[in-house]
Design a protein around this motif. Structure first.
Motif: not given
Lengths: 213, 10
Positions: A30-31, A90, A137, A140-141, A210
Motif C-alpha cells: 500500500r502506498g 490510485i 500518488m 493524490r492520497t 501529511e
C-alpha cells in the motif's frame, strides 16, 4: 570512486532495503506505485545491458545485478505475493507521457547513434522522471506511511549525492563531464525538493507525512 | 572532456 558516489550508491541500496522491509513487515505494498517500480526495472535493464560487453569493476557488476534482481523481485511482490494490497485505482499517472518523450530525447541526445547508446540515454532520461507516478500518488492520497517516506528520502539522497560527485570528478579528473547524465540528474534531484521540504519539516520532527489539503 | 559519458557510474 569518491566518497560522494559511494555514499550515494549506499543510499540507493538502503532505499531498496527500506522498501523491501516495508513490504515484508507490513505484508503490504500500500502506498507504493507499481508504475514507478516497473519504470525502474525498465531503467536498470536498459542501462545495465552493458554487463554483457563492458567490465568496469566487481563492485560495479555486483551492484548492477543487485539493482536488476531487486527491482524485478519488488515487481513480483507487488503483482503476486501481495497483490490484494496493491490498489491500481490510485496509481493513475499516465506513463506514456513519460515514455514517449524519453524515447524521443534519447534518439536526439546520445553519445553515439547505436542501439546500446540510445538505450543508455533512454535509461538516464527515464530514471530522471521514474519517480513521478510515486510522487503523484503521494500528492493524490495526501499522506504516506513513515517508512515509505524514508524510502523516498533515501532515493532522493542518492540522487542529490551524485551532484557533488560530478563536481568532484570535474575538478579531479581534468574537466570530465557527462552532459546527459548531469542534466537528467539535476532534473531528477529537483523533483524531490517539495518532498524533502515536507520530510524535513514534518517526518524528521516526529510528525506524520501529511500534505496540506 | 569525456564524450562517451561516465559509463563507470551506476
Amino acid at each position: 570512486m569518491n566518497l560522494f558516489r559511494l555514499l550515494g550508491d549506499l543510499s540507493h541500496l538502503a532505499s531498496i532495503f527500506i522498501l523491501l522491509h516495508k513490504i515484508q513487515t507490513t505484508r503490504s505494498c500500500r502506498g507504493i506505485s507499481f508504475k514507478t517500480q516497473a519504470l525502474y526495472v525498465t531503467v536498470f535493464v536498459a542501462r545495465y545491458l552493458d554487463l554483457f560487453y563492458r567490465y568496469v569493476s566487481l563492485y560495479n557488476s555486483v551492484m548492477k545485478l543487485f539493482f536488476i534482481a531487486s527491482s524485478v523481485y519488488i515487481l513480483y511482490l507487488m503483482k503476486y505475493k501481495y497483490r490484494p494490497t496493491n490498489d491500481p485505482s490510485i496509481d493513475t499517472f499516465r506513463i506514456e507521457y513519460l515514455l514517449g518523450p524519453c524515447v524521443l530525447l534519447s534518439l536526439i541526445f546520445n553519445y553515439k547513434f547505436s542501439v546500446t547508446e540510445v538505450l543508455w540515454s533512454f535509461s538516464i532520461f527515464l530514471e530522471s522522471v521514474a519517480i513521478l507516478p510515486q510522487l503523484f500518488m503521494l500528492q493524490r492520497t495526501g499522506e504516506a506511511e513513515t517508512i515509505t517516506t524514508h524510502y523516498l528520502a533515501a532515493l532522493g539522497v542518492y540522487r542529490a549525492l551524485y551532484i557533488p560527485n560530478w563536481i568532484y570528478r570535474y575538478i579531479t579528473e581534468d574537466g570530465v563531464v557527462d552532459p546527459i547524465a548531469v542534466t537528467a540528474g539535476l532534473v531528477q534531484t529537483g523533483l524531490y525538493i517539495d518532498f524533502f521540504y515536507v520530510y524535513f519539516t514534518k517526518v524528521l520532527q516526529g510528525q506524520k507525512f501529511e500534505l496540506p489539503a | 572532456g569525456n564524450g562517451n559519458g561516465k559509463k563507470d557510474e551506476l
